[in-house]
Design a protein around this motif. Structure first.
Motif, PDB file in Angstrom:
ATOM      1  N   GLY A 286       0.914  -1.245   0.059  1.00 28.54           N
ATOM      2  CA  GLY A 286       0.074  -0.220   0.016  1.00 28.54           C
ATOM      3  C   GLY A 286       0.700   1.052  -0.014  1.00 28.54           C
ATOM      4  O   GLY A 286       0.381   2.287   0.590  1.00 28.54           O
TER       5      GLY A 286
ATOM      6  N   LYS B 113      -3.486  -2.049   4.399  1.00 26.85           N
ATOM      7  CA  LYS B 113      -4.435  -1.479   3.259  1.00 26.85           C
ATOM      8  C   LYS B 113      -5.915  -1.932   3.542  1.00 26.85           C
ATOM      9  O   LYS B 113      -6.887  -1.174   3.254  1.00 26.85           O
ATOM     10  CB  LYS B 113      -3.877  -1.220   2.009  1.00 26.85           C
ATOM     11  CG  LYS B 113      -4.898  -0.656   0.840  1.00 26.85           C
ATOM     12  CD  LYS B 113      -3.964  -0.470  -0.394  1.00 26.85           C
ATOM     13  CE  LYS B 113      -3.681  -1.760  -0.850  1.00 26.85           C
ATOM     14  NZ  LYS B 113      -3.199  -1.544  -2.509  1.00 26.85           N
TER      15      LYS B 113
ATOM     16  N   ASP C 292      -7.673  -3.913  -4.270  1.00 25.35           N
ATOM     17  CA  ASP C 292      -8.349  -2.328  -4.608  1.00 25.35           C
ATOM     18  C   ASP C 292      -9.282  -2.022  -5.186  1.00 25.35           C
ATOM     19  O   ASP C 292      -9.694  -1.050  -5.460  1.00 25.35           O
ATOM     20  CB  ASP C 292      -6.964  -1.852  -5.411  1.00 25.35           C
ATOM     21  CG  ASP C 292      -5.485  -1.732  -4.522  1.00 25.35           C
ATOM     22  OD1 ASP C 292      -5.599  -1.921  -3.306  1.00 25.35           O
ATOM     23  OD2 ASP C 292      -4.535  -1.763  -5.356  1.00 25.35           O
TER      24      ASP C 292
ATOM     25  N   ASP D 249      -9.841   1.476  -9.128  1.00 23.29           N
ATOM     26  CA  ASP D 249      -8.685   1.031  -8.465  1.00 23.29           C
ATOM     27  C   ASP D 249      -8.409   1.825  -7.325  1.00 23.29           C
ATOM     28  O   ASP D 249      -7.698   2.952  -7.531  1.00 23.29           O
ATOM     29  CB  ASP D 249      -7.674   0.660  -9.516  1.00 23.29           C
ATOM     30  CG  ASP D 249      -6.581   0.231  -9.082  1.00 23.29           C
ATOM     31  OD1 ASP D 249      -6.354  -0.129  -7.704  1.00 23.29           O
ATOM     32  OD2 ASP D 249      -5.298  -0.221  -9.678  1.00 23.29           O
TER      33      ASP D 249
ATOM     34  N   GLY E 294      -6.052   2.376  -5.177  1.00 25.86           N
ATOM     35  CA  GLY E 294      -4.973   2.248  -4.760  1.00 25.86           C
ATOM     36  C   GLY E 294      -3.989   3.452  -4.721  1.00 25.86           C
ATOM     37  O   GLY E 294      -2.794   3.628  -4.136  1.00 25.86           O
TER      38      GLY E 294
ATOM     39  N   TRP F  26      -8.815   6.766  -4.257  1.00 27.94           N
ATOM     40  CA  TRP F  26      -9.404   6.638  -2.931  1.00 27.94           C
ATOM     41  C   TRP F  26     -10.664   7.422  -2.906  1.00 27.94           C
ATOM     42  O   TRP F  26     -11.850   7.149  -2.561  1.00 27.94           O
ATOM     43  CB  TRP F  26      -8.352   6.619  -1.940  1.00 27.94           C
ATOM     44  CG  TRP F  26      -9.153   6.403  -0.539  1.00 27.94           C
ATOM     45  CD1 TRP F  26      -9.821   7.286   0.346  1.00 27.94           C
ATOM     46  CD2 TRP F  26      -9.329   5.186   0.164  1.00 27.94           C
ATOM     47  NE1 TRP F  26      -9.994   6.412   1.264  1.00 27.94           N
ATOM     48  CE2 TRP F  26      -9.912   5.208   1.211  1.00 27.94           C
ATOM     49  CE3 TRP F  26      -8.561   3.888  -0.567  1.00 27.94           C
ATOM     50  CZ2 TRP F  26     -10.017   4.012   2.147  1.00 27.94           C
ATOM     51  CZ3 TRP F  26      -8.805   2.795   0.492  1.00 27.94           C
ATOM     52  CH2 TRP F  26      -9.684   3.028   1.668  1.00 27.94           C
TER      53      TRP F  26
END
Length: 346
Positions: free
Chosen positions: A22, A34, A116, A225, A227, A232
């Motif tokens: 992560g 993560k 993710d 995704d 990640g 996020w």
């Protein structure tokens, strides 16, 4: 039809690939593995598994090499609708090696999800498709403009993948349908896997495609995704706009506040997730931001596109954009920063 429906609701094992460190979400992942990071009131791992209805999940196997004890402790203390088994990697194994490392626990057709992945893929529908198609594997597919950062698939009219290539050059790209990180596999896949570390995408899927043993399942909706800090925030907004939170309450402009959180009447919250026991001061603006538990934002501060760690204190009139803020940080009043992390690393 009734027998088919019964078959579909029988439990299936799910492998979540969570072997990375992560690093792109540091400094948050310096404190928390993560898969355990909170995304609108649920862990990232739970968000990934939301691709399946709870009644479809027989067991979740987390293929992980980092934060093992932290995850074991966490999942020993929470109630989930499915059991969790941590399958430890003692060295990096790649996607294929991580899946093969779970072989001793697999008892039939199984699902693999990228750790993710927050997407709209319906694994129930994908499972029905896989069973109707036959073959050893099925891959979720998503259409993009630039496929060069992904594995790509050429899909025939019969739903079979005729060619598969991992991360092609622009000249090599023969499709803009990419591997979207959800697989349904039969146990026969293990006989196609080499020992040790390897990539299932590079080392196994091209051969399966050449043998007409690999299916493609395109879907639409959303595909994130989660990640990086930017993605996020995108994943957070997907959860917010669909009202997907387990506790707390929604607030205007597609936001969410956890339990015990205090938001001043004159504060402006837009597309943000505010964790439990947080506080937002008078005149503060919080936009497209994730604040974790026990954090606080001072009066008049303006926070946009930020990840705010647990127990962080943001001073009054601070102006922060696109900053990842460490746990337990104290940001001075009036501080201005665009991008990077806090504390600032030279």
């Amino acid at each position: 039809m009734k027998e088919r429906c019964i078959a579909l609701i029988m439990g299936i094992q799910v492998i979540v690939l969570a072997g990375g460190f992560g690093t792109r979400l540091r400094p948050w992942t310096n404190h928390c593995a993560k898969p355990l990071l909170p995304l609108v009131g649920r862990t990232l791992l739970e968000r990934v598994v939301e691709a399946l209805d709870d009644e479809l999940v027989d067991e979740v196997l987390v293929a992980a090499g980092y934060g093992i004890e932290q995850m074991r402790e966490h999942f020993a203390t929470v109630e989930l609708p499915y059991p969790i088994r941590i399958v430890e990697e003692f060295e990096p194994l790649g996607t294929g090696g991580a899946i093969r490392n779970c072989q001793p626990y697999i008892n039939g057709t199984f699902v693999v999800l990228n750790g993710d992945l927050v997407s709209s893929v319906d694994i129930g529908e994908m499972l029905e498709f896989h069973r109707s198609q036959g073959g050893i594997g099925s891959i979720s597919l998503w259409q993009v403009a630039d496929p060069t950062r992904f594995g790509i698939a050429e899909l025939g009219d019969d739903g079979r993948i005729t060619r598969f290539m991992e991360k092609p050059t622009p000249e090599e790209a023969f499709s803009n349908l990419i591997n979207a990180g959800a697989y349904i596999l039969e146990p026969e896949i293990f006989s196609r896997m080499p020992e040790g570390a390897h990539s299932i995408e590079r080392d196994v899927y091209p051969g399966l495609a050449a043998e007409d043993q690999l299916n493609g399942f395109p879907f639409t909706g959303w595909f994130v995704d989660a990640g990086t800090p930017e993605s996020w925030i995108e994943a957070m907004e997907v959860c917010l706009t669909r009202g997907r939170w387990p506790h707390g309450s929604g607030i205007p402009d597609s936001s969410w506040a956890g339990e015990g959180t205090s938001i001043a009447e004159a504060a402006n919250i837009e597309f943000s997730a505010i964790g439990d026991r947080a506080s937002i001061g008078e005149g503060a603006v919080v936009s497209h931001t994730s604040l974790l538990d026990d954090s606080s934002v001072g009066g008049g501060a303006q926070i946009t596109g930020c990840l705010v760690g647990k127990r962080a204190v943001i001073g009054a009139r601070a102006e922060l954009s696109n900053v990842v803020i460490d746990y337990d940080s104290v940001i001075p009043e009036g501080h201005i920063q665009d991008g990077g992390v806090w504390p600032i690393v030279d």
